[in-house]
Motif scaffolding. Structure first.
Motif, PDB file in Angstrom:
ATOM      1  N   GLN A  28      32.486 -52.134  15.560  1.00 36.39           N
ATOM      2  CA  GLN A  28      32.289 -53.265  14.649  1.00 36.39           C
ATOM      3  C   GLN A  28      31.511 -52.839  13.397  1.00 36.39           C
ATOM      4  OE1 GLN A  28      30.324 -56.513  16.648  1.00 36.39           O
ATOM      5  NE2 GLN A  28      31.463 -56.137  18.529  1.00 36.39           N
ATOM      6  N   TYR A  29      30.752 -51.769  13.508  1.00 34.18           N
ATOM      7  CA  TYR A  29      29.883 -51.326  12.421  1.00 34.18           C
ATOM      8  C   TYR A  29      30.350 -50.013  11.790  1.00 34.18           C
ATOM      9  CZ  TYR A  29      26.837 -54.889  14.322  1.00 34.18           C
ATOM     10  OH  TYR A  29      26.333 -56.079  14.771  1.00 34.18           O
ATOM     11  N   ILE A  30      30.595 -49.025  12.620  1.00 34.21           N
ATOM     12  CA  ILE A  30      30.950 -47.696  12.109  1.00 34.21           C
ATOM     13  C   ILE A  30      32.457 -47.511  12.251  1.00 34.21           C
ATOM     14  CG2 ILE A  30      30.562 -45.225  12.314  1.00 34.21           C
ATOM     15  CD1 ILE A  30      27.766 -45.894  13.399  1.00 34.21           C
ATOM     16  N   THR A  31      33.149 -47.527  11.109  1.00 36.41           N
ATOM     17  CA  THR A  31      34.610 -47.495  11.115  1.00 36.41           C
ATOM     18  C   THR A  31      35.183 -46.094  10.931  1.00 36.41           C
ATOM     19  OG1 THR A  31      34.692 -47.896   8.726  1.00 36.41           O
ATOM     20  CG2 THR A  31      34.735 -49.835  10.185  1.00 36.41           C
ATOM     21  N   ARG A  32      34.378 -45.143  10.549  1.00 35.89           N
ATOM     22  CA  ARG A  32      34.872 -43.779  10.332  1.00 35.89           C
ATOM     23  C   ARG A  32      34.529 -42.917  11.543  1.00 35.89           C
ATOM     24  NH1 ARG A  32      34.708 -42.642   3.940  1.00 35.89           N
ATOM     25  NH2 ARG A  32      35.214 -44.763   3.307  1.00 35.89           N
ATOM     26  N   PRO A  33      35.543 -42.258  12.117  1.00 35.57           N
ATOM     27  CA  PRO A  33      35.331 -41.544  13.384  1.00 35.57           C
ATOM     28  C   PRO A  33      34.273 -40.444  13.331  1.00 35.57           C
ATOM     29  CG  PRO A  33      37.517 -41.064  12.498  1.00 35.57           C
ATOM     30  CD  PRO A  33      36.921 -42.140  11.650  1.00 35.57           C
ATOM     31  N   GLN A  34      34.180 -39.732  12.208  1.00 36.04           N
ATOM     32  CA  GLN A  34      33.173 -38.667  12.144  1.00 36.04           C
ATOM     33  C   GLN A  34      31.761 -39.248  12.114  1.00 36.04           C
ATOM     34  OE1 GLN A  34      34.761 -39.788   9.521  1.00 36.04           O
ATOM     35  NE2 GLN A  34      33.689 -39.381   7.615  1.00 36.04           N
ATOM     36  N   GLN A  35      31.585 -40.406  11.510  1.00 30.43           N
ATOM     37  CA  GLN A  35      30.274 -41.052  11.512  1.00 30.43           C
ATOM     38  C   GLN A  35      29.941 -41.611  12.895  1.00 30.43           C
ATOM     39  OE1 GLN A  35      28.074 -40.953   9.101  1.00 30.43           O
ATOM     40  NE2 GLN A  35      29.429 -39.979   7.630  1.00 30.43           N
ATOM     41  N   LYS A  36      30.958 -42.095  13.573  1.00 28.82           N
ATOM     42  CA  LYS A  36      30.767 -42.647  14.918  1.00 28.82           C
ATOM     43  C   LYS A  36      30.293 -41.560  15.884  1.00 28.82           C
ATOM     44  CE  LYS A  36      33.338 -44.909  18.621  1.00 28.82           C
ATOM     45  NZ  LYS A  36      34.621 -45.456  19.039  1.00 28.82           N
ATOM     46  N   SER A  37      30.971 -40.397  15.893  1.00 27.78           N
ATOM     47  CA  SER A  37      30.581 -39.341  16.837  1.00 27.78           C
ATOM     48  C   SER A  37      29.186 -38.809  16.532  1.00 27.78           C
ATOM     49  CB  SER A  37      31.606 -38.208  16.851  1.00 27.78           C
ATOM     50  OG  SER A  37      31.683 -37.560  15.605  1.00 27.78           O
ATOM     51  N   ARG A  38      28.848 -38.670  15.260  1.00 30.97           N
ATOM     52  CA  ARG A  38      27.514 -38.188  14.891  1.00 30.97           C
ATOM     53  C   ARG A  38      26.432 -39.150  15.349  1.00 30.97           C
ATOM     54  NH1 ARG A  38      28.832 -36.507   8.637  1.00 30.97           N
ATOM     55  NH2 ARG A  38      30.545 -35.096   9.180  1.00 30.97           N
ATOM     56  N   THR A  39      26.677 -40.428  15.162  1.00 29.12           N
ATOM     57  CA  THR A  39      25.691 -41.439  15.539  1.00 29.12           C
ATOM     58  C   THR A  39      25.528 -41.500  17.053  1.00 29.12           C
ATOM     59  OG1 THR A  39      26.282 -42.696  13.562  1.00 29.12           O
ATOM     60  CG2 THR A  39      25.035 -43.862  15.273  1.00 29.12           C
ATOM     61  N   LEU A  40      26.639 -41.523  17.782  1.00 25.41           N
ATOM     62  CA  LEU A  40      26.560 -41.551  19.248  1.00 25.41           C
ATOM     63  C   LEU A  40      25.880 -40.294  19.788  1.00 25.41           C
ATOM     64  CD1 LEU A  40      30.019 -43.093  20.200  1.00 25.41           C
ATOM     65  CD2 LEU A  40      27.755 -44.132  20.517  1.00 25.41           C
ATOM     66  N   ASP A  41      26.218 -39.125  19.241  1.00 25.44           N
ATOM     67  CA  ASP A  41      25.564 -37.883  19.674  1.00 25.44           C
ATOM     68  C   ASP A  41      24.053 -37.972  19.465  1.00 25.44           C
ATOM     69  OD1 ASP A  41      28.043 -36.790  20.308  1.00 25.44           O
ATOM     70  OD2 ASP A  41      28.127 -35.487  18.542  1.00 25.44           O
ATOM     71  N   ALA A  42      23.651 -38.467  18.307  1.00 24.41           N
ATOM     72  CA  ALA A  42      22.218 -38.566  18.002  1.00 24.41           C
ATOM     73  C   ALA A  42      21.522 -39.562  18.926  1.00 24.41           C
ATOM     74  CB  ALA A  42      22.012 -38.960  16.542  1.00 24.41           C
ATOM     75  N   MET A  43      22.193 -40.673  19.225  1.00 25.62           N
ATOM     76  CA  MET A  43      21.599 -41.679  20.112  1.00 25.62           C
ATOM     77  C   MET A  43      21.423 -41.143  21.529  1.00 25.62           C
ATOM     78  SD  MET A  43      23.620 -45.099  18.821  1.00 25.62           S
ATOM     79  CE  MET A  43      22.951 -46.161  20.110  1.00 25.62           C
ATOM     80  N   LYS A  44      22.350 -40.318  21.993  1.00 30.51           N
ATOM     81  CA  LYS A  44      22.326 -39.798  23.368  1.00 30.51           C
ATOM     82  C   LYS A  44      21.451 -38.560  23.522  1.00 30.51           C
ATOM     83  CE  LYS A  44      27.058 -41.320  24.229  1.00 30.51           C
ATOM     84  NZ  LYS A  44      28.450 -40.857  24.379  1.00 30.51           N
ATOM     85  N   SER A  45      21.164 -37.875  22.421  1.00 28.48           N
ATOM     86  CA  SER A  45      20.486 -36.584  22.480  1.00 28.48           C
ATOM     87  C   SER A  45      19.073 -36.704  23.045  1.00 28.48           C
ATOM     88  CB  SER A  45      20.428 -35.976  21.087  1.00 28.48           C
ATOM     89  OG  SER A  45      19.822 -34.714  21.151  1.00 28.48           O
ATOM     90  N   LYS A  46      18.779 -35.861  24.026  1.00 24.07           N
ATOM     91  CA  LYS A  46      17.443 -35.810  24.629  1.00 24.07           C
ATOM     92  C   LYS A  46      16.733 -34.501  24.289  1.00 24.07           C
ATOM     93  CE  LYS A  46      17.841 -39.716  26.757  1.00 24.07           C
ATOM     94  NZ  LYS A  46      17.725 -40.817  25.854  1.00 24.07           N
ATOM     95  N   CYS A  47      17.497 -33.477  23.943  1.00 22.41           N
ATOM     96  CA  CYS A  47      16.889 -32.222  23.523  1.00 22.41           C
ATOM     97  C   CYS A  47      17.489 -31.845  22.176  1.00 22.41           C
ATOM     98  CB  CYS A  47      17.096 -31.122  24.551  1.00 22.41           C
ATOM     99  SG  CYS A  47      18.789 -30.589  24.752  1.00 22.41           S
ATOM    100  N   PHE A  48      16.761 -31.043  21.444  1.00 22.25           N
ATOM    101  CA  PHE A  48      17.135 -30.765  20.074  1.00 22.25           C
ATOM    102  C   PHE A  48      17.331 -29.277  19.840  1.00 22.25           C
ATOM    103  CE2 PHE A  48      14.146 -34.430  20.054  1.00 22.25           C
ATOM    104  CZ  PHE A  48      15.100 -35.410  19.839  1.00 22.25           C
ATOM    105  N   ILE A  49      18.102 -28.963  18.827  1.00 20.95           N
ATOM    106  CA  ILE A  49      18.315 -27.589  18.388  1.00 20.95           C
ATOM    107  C   ILE A  49      17.084 -27.174  17.583  1.00 20.95           C
ATOM    108  CG2 ILE A  49      19.753 -26.103  16.929  1.00 20.95           C
ATOM    109  CD1 ILE A  49      22.017 -28.211  17.395  1.00 20.95           C
ATOM    110  N   PRO A  50      16.496 -26.008  17.867  1.00 23.84           N
ATOM    111  CA  PRO A  50      15.361 -25.564  17.059  1.00 23.84           C
ATOM    112  C   PRO A  50      15.757 -25.402  15.592  1.00 23.84           C
ATOM    113  CG  PRO A  50      15.549 -24.250  19.038  1.00 23.84           C
ATOM    114  CD  PRO A  50      16.793 -25.087  18.949  1.00 23.84           C
TER     115      PRO A  50
END
Length: 157
Positions: A116-138
């Motif tokens: 309903q909010y993010i209509t572009r697939p590349q923005q959707k995957s980036r946002t979902l990845d960031a929301m789910k991420s528990k550990c980070f790349i140095p």
């Protein structure tokens, strides 16, 4: 044949969530069909962690502290390397520059309503990845002339 350095753009964005686990998203005038995380292009010589803080502040009026990188993405058509950070709130209230940003607000975003909010697939995957991420790349920024000098380091232990 003369060597030509690659001509690529580096962009940064950041996921910021409030105490209600809502995500700060915005819509720009030139991409008003979708919401996205605040961010933009890195200037020549600018460290990525500084760039994301600058872009976030310019677009939202909010000061952030990046805590880690949640993903790295490449647009092969436009030659853009995008680095996404997760960030913590430091200071400020949402205040947009109306000539660039159409709207910015916190949204209760999840897997079931994201379309309903993010209509572009590349923005959707980036946002979902960031929301789910528990550990980070140095991430490190170095100055190597004349000596090696570590300017900043993000590392989630």
């Amino acid at each position: 044949m003369k060597y030509e350095p690659p001509k690529q753009t580096v962009s940064v964005s950041a996921l910021l969530m409030n105490e209600k686990d809502e995500v700060l998203l915005l819509r720009t005038h030139w991409r008003s069909d979708t919401w996205e995380m605040p961010g933009g292009n890195v200037e020549l010589g600018e460290p990525l962690d500084k760039a994301v803080c600058r872009e976030f502040l310019e677009e939202t009026g909010i000061v952030i502290r990046p805590v880690g990188i949640t993903g790295v993405y490449y647009n092969a058509t436009k030659h853009v390397l995008s680095v996404v950070f997760k960030a913590e709130y430091v200071d400020g209230e949402i205040k947009i520059q109306p000539e660039e940003i159409k709207e910015a607000r916190y949204i209760a975003l999840n897997q079931s309503n994201i379309d309903q909010y993010i209509t572009r697939p590349q923005q959707k995957s980036r946002t979902l990845d960031a929301m789910k991420s528990k550990c980070f790349i140095p991430y490190e920024t170095w100055e190597v002339n004349p000596a090696y000098n570590l300017l900043s380091r993000l590392y989630n232990e």
